[in-house]
Design a protein around this motif. Structure first.
Motif, PDB file in Angstrom:
ATOM      1  N   ASP A   1      24.842  44.796  36.362  1.00 57.99           N
ATOM      2  CA  ASP A   1      25.517  45.152  37.611  1.00 57.99           C
ATOM      3  C   ASP A   1      26.313  44.020  38.248  1.00 57.99           C
ATOM      4  N   HIS A   2      26.380  42.864  37.597  1.00 62.82           N
ATOM      5  CA  HIS A   2      27.147  41.730  38.111  1.00 62.82           C
ATOM      6  C   HIS A   2      27.791  40.964  36.957  1.00 62.82           C
ATOM      7  N   VAL A   3      28.853  40.239  37.279  1.00 66.20           N
ATOM      8  CA  VAL A   3      29.511  39.360  36.318  1.00 66.20           C
ATOM      9  C   VAL A   3      29.652  38.000  36.976  1.00 66.20           C
TER      10      VAL A   3
ATOM     11  N   THR B   1      30.571  42.063  41.657  1.00 69.29           N
ATOM     12  CA  THR B   1      29.927  43.317  41.268  1.00 69.29           C
ATOM     13  C   THR B   1      30.656  43.846  40.033  1.00 69.29           C
ATOM     14  N   ALA B   2      30.013  44.722  39.296  1.00 72.06           N
ATOM     15  CA  ALA B   2      30.640  45.301  38.112  1.00 72.06           C
ATOM     16  C   ALA B   2      31.931  46.030  38.486  1.00 72.06           C
ATOM     17  N   ASP B   3      31.915  46.740  39.612  1.00 71.94           N
ATOM     18  CA  ASP B   3      33.122  47.456  40.055  1.00 71.94           C
ATOM     19  C   ASP B   3      34.260  46.495  40.380  1.00 71.94           C
ATOM     20  N   ALA B   4      33.954  45.400  41.060  1.00 71.24           N
ATOM     21  CA  ALA B   4      34.979  44.413  41.394  1.00 71.24           C
ATOM     22  C   ALA B   4      35.539  43.766  40.137  1.00 71.24           C
ATOM     23  N   TRP B   5      34.675  43.483  39.160  1.00 73.86           N
ATOM     24  CA  TRP B   5      35.127  42.881  37.904  1.00 73.86           C
ATOM     25  C   TRP B   5      36.039  43.838  37.136  1.00 73.86           C
TER      26      TRP B   5
END
Length: 74
Positions: free
Chosen positions: A29-31, A47-51
């Protein structure tokens, strides 16, 4: 995220030919992103969505391609 959470593998682009490249660590869920020349330095967490949005914007990729290239959601 705490420094203790930085246990997953870090990788650089296959086009990187030195330790001065940016490195990423992909989690569920994070990068994490760090300077390869300073592996003990600061880490930026996304966050995964932001990445996904970043990869799609920089590479001009759609969300399915961004997921595949960035390794998020695999």
């Amino acid at each position: 995220m705490s420094d203790g959470a930085i246990a997953s593998a870090w990788r650089s682009s296959s086009k990187c030919d030195s330790s001065t490249c940016v490195q990423v660590s992909i989690r569920a869920d994070h990068v994490g992103v760090r300077d390869g020349a300073d592996p003990d330095g600061a880490v930026l967490w996304f966050t995964a969505d932001a990445w996904r949005a970043f990869v799609a914007g920089v590479g001009g990729l759609g969300s399915a391609a961004a997921d595949s290239d960035a390794g998020v959601g695999m």
